[in-house]
Enzyme design. Sequence first.
Site, PDB file in Angstrom:
ATOM      1  N   CYS A 161       0.852  -1.201   0.000  1.00 19.52           N
ATOM      2  CA  CYS A 161       0.000   0.000   0.000  1.00 19.52           C
ATOM      3  C   CYS A 161       0.884   1.245   0.000  1.00 19.52           C
ATOM      4  CB  CYS A 161      -0.892   0.002   1.238  1.00 19.52           C
ATOM      5  SG  CYS A 161      -1.886   1.503   1.360  1.00 19.52           S
ATOM      6  N   CYS A 169      -0.630   6.125   6.908  1.00 16.34           N
ATOM      7  CA  CYS A 169      -1.940   5.767   7.471  1.00 16.34           C
ATOM      8  C   CYS A 169      -1.701   4.931   8.733  1.00 16.34           C
ATOM      9  CB  CYS A 169      -2.700   4.958   6.422  1.00 16.34           C
ATOM     10  SG  CYS A 169      -4.148   4.110   7.038  1.00 16.34           S
ATOM     11  N   CYS A 216      -2.231   0.013   9.344  1.00 17.31           N
ATOM     12  CA  CYS A 216      -1.384  -1.187   9.236  1.00 17.31           C
ATOM     13  C   CYS A 216      -0.051  -0.967   9.949  1.00 17.31           C
ATOM     14  CB  CYS A 216      -1.095  -1.509   7.772  1.00 17.31           C
ATOM     15  SG  CYS A 216      -2.517  -2.141   6.882  1.00 17.31           S
ATOM     16  N   CYS A 267      -8.655   1.016   0.185  1.00 14.35           N
ATOM     17  CA  CYS A 267      -7.762   0.384   1.154  1.00 14.35           C
ATOM     18  C   CYS A 267      -7.695  -1.106   0.833  1.00 14.35           C
ATOM     19  CB  CYS A 267      -8.299   0.601   2.568  1.00 14.35           C
ATOM     20  SG  CYS A 267      -7.588  -0.543   3.772  1.00 14.35           S
ATOM     21  N   PHE A 292     -19.895 -11.066  27.136  1.00 15.46           N
ATOM     22  CA  PHE A 292     -19.762  -9.888  26.251  1.00 15.46           C
ATOM     23  C   PHE A 292     -20.303 -10.342  24.897  1.00 15.46           C
ATOM     24  CE2 PHE A 292     -16.519  -9.653  29.483  1.00 15.46           C
ATOM     25  CZ  PHE A 292     -16.482  -8.323  29.870  1.00 15.46           C
ATOM     26  N   ASP A 335     -15.414 -12.432  26.212  1.00 12.20           N
ATOM     27  CA  ASP A 335     -14.828 -11.816  25.005  1.00 12.20           C
ATOM     28  C   ASP A 335     -14.834 -10.305  25.195  1.00 12.20           C
ATOM     29  OD1 ASP A 335     -13.897 -11.195  22.497  1.00 12.20           O
ATOM     30  OD2 ASP A 335     -15.750 -11.698  21.449  1.00 12.20           O
ATOM     31  N   CYS A 366      -8.535  -9.944  22.476  1.00  4.68           N
ATOM     32  CA  CYS A 366      -7.874  -9.226  21.380  1.00  4.68           C
ATOM     33  C   CYS A 366      -6.664  -8.460  21.912  1.00  4.68           C
ATOM     34  CB  CYS A 366      -8.861  -8.292  20.680  1.00  4.68           C
ATOM     35  SG  CYS A 366      -9.604  -7.093  21.795  1.00  4.68           S
TER      36      CYS A 366
HETATM   37  C1  SAM Z   1     -14.877  -7.784  21.542  1.00  2.00           C
HETATM   38  S1  SAM Z   1     -16.594  -7.439  21.511  1.00  2.00           S
HETATM   39  C2  SAM Z   1     -17.252  -9.069  21.455  1.00  2.00           C
HETATM   40  C3  SAM Z   1     -18.674  -9.228  21.014  1.00  2.00           C
HETATM   41  C4  SAM Z   1     -19.102 -10.650  20.614  1.00  2.00           C
HETATM   42  N1  SAM Z   1     -18.614 -11.649  21.513  1.00  2.00           N
HETATM   43  C5  SAM Z   1     -18.690 -10.967  19.192  1.00  2.00           C
HETATM   44  O1  SAM Z   1     -17.907 -11.909  18.983  1.00  2.00           O
HETATM   45  O2  SAM Z   1     -19.178 -10.299  18.260  1.00  2.00           O
HETATM   46  C6  SAM Z   1     -16.851  -6.873  23.113  1.00  2.00           C
HETATM   47  C7  SAM Z   1     -18.294  -6.595  23.477  1.00  2.00           C
HETATM   48  O3  SAM Z   1     -18.302  -6.228  24.866  1.00  2.00           O
HETATM   49  C8  SAM Z   1     -19.297  -5.259  25.068  1.00  2.00           C
HETATM   50  N2  SAM Z   1     -18.946  -4.598  26.345  1.00  2.00           N
HETATM   51  C9  SAM Z   1     -17.957  -3.716  26.581  1.00  2.00           C
HETATM   52  N3  SAM Z   1     -17.910  -3.403  27.905  1.00  2.00           N
HETATM   53  C10 SAM Z   1     -18.900  -4.124  28.498  1.00  2.00           C
HETATM   54  C11 SAM Z   1     -19.356  -4.232  29.841  1.00  2.00           C
HETATM   55  N4  SAM Z   1     -18.776  -3.543  30.829  1.00  2.00           N
HETATM   56  N5  SAM Z   1     -20.401  -5.058  30.113  1.00  2.00           N
HETATM   57  C12 SAM Z   1     -20.976  -5.766  29.097  1.00  2.00           C
HETATM   58  N6  SAM Z   1     -20.588  -5.698  27.822  1.00  2.00           N
HETATM   59  C13 SAM Z   1     -19.552  -4.892  27.515  1.00  2.00           C
HETATM   60  C14 SAM Z   1     -19.268  -4.410  23.819  1.00  2.00           C
HETATM   61  O4  SAM Z   1     -20.501  -3.749  23.634  1.00  2.00           O
HETATM   62  C15 SAM Z   1     -18.983  -5.475  22.739  1.00  2.00           C
HETATM   63  O5  SAM Z   1     -20.193  -5.945  22.189  1.00  2.00           O
END
Ligand code: SAM
Length: 412
Positions: free
Chosen positions: A68, A74, A77, A149, A278, A344, A370
């Site tokens: 790129c 940017c 990356c 991109c 989450f 997550d 992540c």
């Molecule tokens: C990395 S994403 C994962 C979502 C889902 N597991 C997926 O694979 O699509 C993190 C999620 O945590 C939620 N989140 C962030 N802080 C939070 C909290 N304190 N309590 C509940 N959910 C939360 C966000 O809204 C988001 O949807």
Amino acid sequence: MALRLTIEGLVYGGSGIGRAPNGKVVFVPYTVPGEVCTVEVTEDKRDFSKARLLSIDEPSPVRVEPFCPLFTECGGCHLQHLPYEAQLEWKTKIFQETIARATDLELVPQAIPAENATGYRAKATFHVEDGKVGFFRASSHSVVELEECPLLMPSINKTLKEIKESLPEAVHTIDVAVDVDTDKTTAIFYTEDAGCKLDIPHSTVLKGYEVRVKRRFQRGRGRLLYRRGETDCSYTVEGVRLLYSASVFFQVNPAMNRRLVQKVVEAVGKDVTVVDAFCGVGNFSLPVAKKGCRVEGFDIDGVAIEYAKRAAGLNSIEVAVFFPLDVERGKVLEKIAPSVVVLDPPRGGCRGLATEVAERAVERVVYVSCNPSTLGRDLKEFLERGYRVVSSTLVDMFPQTHHVESITVLTL
Ligand SMILES: C[S@@+](CC[C@H](N)C(=O)[O-])C[C@H]1O[C@@H](n2cnc3c(N)ncnc32)[C@H](O)[C@@H]1O
């Protein structure tokens, strides 16, 4: 101040690491281990310095030409100067080192390479500044103009081209998402001007859009001004049709998300009671429920929860229920005693909830992360309470960037 140093390795964030003549650690982006470089210190802290690359005096034979023209300008990356295989090797090493530093564990993760090293992103946020539409420059809020991109799916690049031609000045941010099941796109345009008019001519790819009033850099979704066309998207995984839009969290790499979901489904098992803490739009909850588990999903985002509920109905899944909740404050486990918890969290991890889950002695934990740094910190909470790691997997969702997605399965 210019320094000459040898790059010894890469760290989380993608920078190379070297040492100044006085022994101080120096982080230099866009370098390759083994290279001898001349750098200029841009930030000098007590324990380390940050520097920018002035010249590569002895390049590594591993280095490749970035594809790129905006690479390094940017901020999107970090690793295009490495061949894909080397990126994955380094991500694995960085993950291992980060976890070992935090926990003394010597994990040997299975690393699942990306199916596509480019053209994989199904979602993008573009910023607008002085008529330029693009991404933010590295460590800045100024905009680098984009024609296209290489990491984005072609339908997003096509949408970008089309909308640039009819964009009013008042729009400052645009979220675009691909409806993965149809390869059409949807968009949200953000403005501070409640009278903003947007008229996008017929598009072969954009199936609907919203205009919202929101201050630049303000959190949240803003107030809906108007909507044209169909703005919900769908994505089918493990036989479940998920629903989402450009305004909720959704995994950006649909091909690798399939691998991630398969791994989570496998780790959770069958016929168990699960808390998905989450849950977003039900990306894990619904495929897990389809395999016969009873699932309670929680997310702080009420809109994501509404999508999860609608998708449960659409797929006739009655054993998954969803609640809007801040799980770090909500005492999720006071009323439920699941045998498996799926975590997550966002990049900051979930130390409070991890402690709660470990103290309640939940039998199995599937931690999707992540960020290896916060994962390492949270894993300690489990290890100190008698848990052991039964598997560790990296799923490379973000080629060309430093981001590391992992699944760690723990059991008591
Ligand atoms: C990395 S994403 C994962 C979502 C889902 N597991 C997926 O694979 O699509 C993190 C999620 O945590 C939620 N989140 C962030 N802080 C939070 C909290 N304190 N309590 C509940 N959910 C939360 C966000 O809204 C988001 O949807």
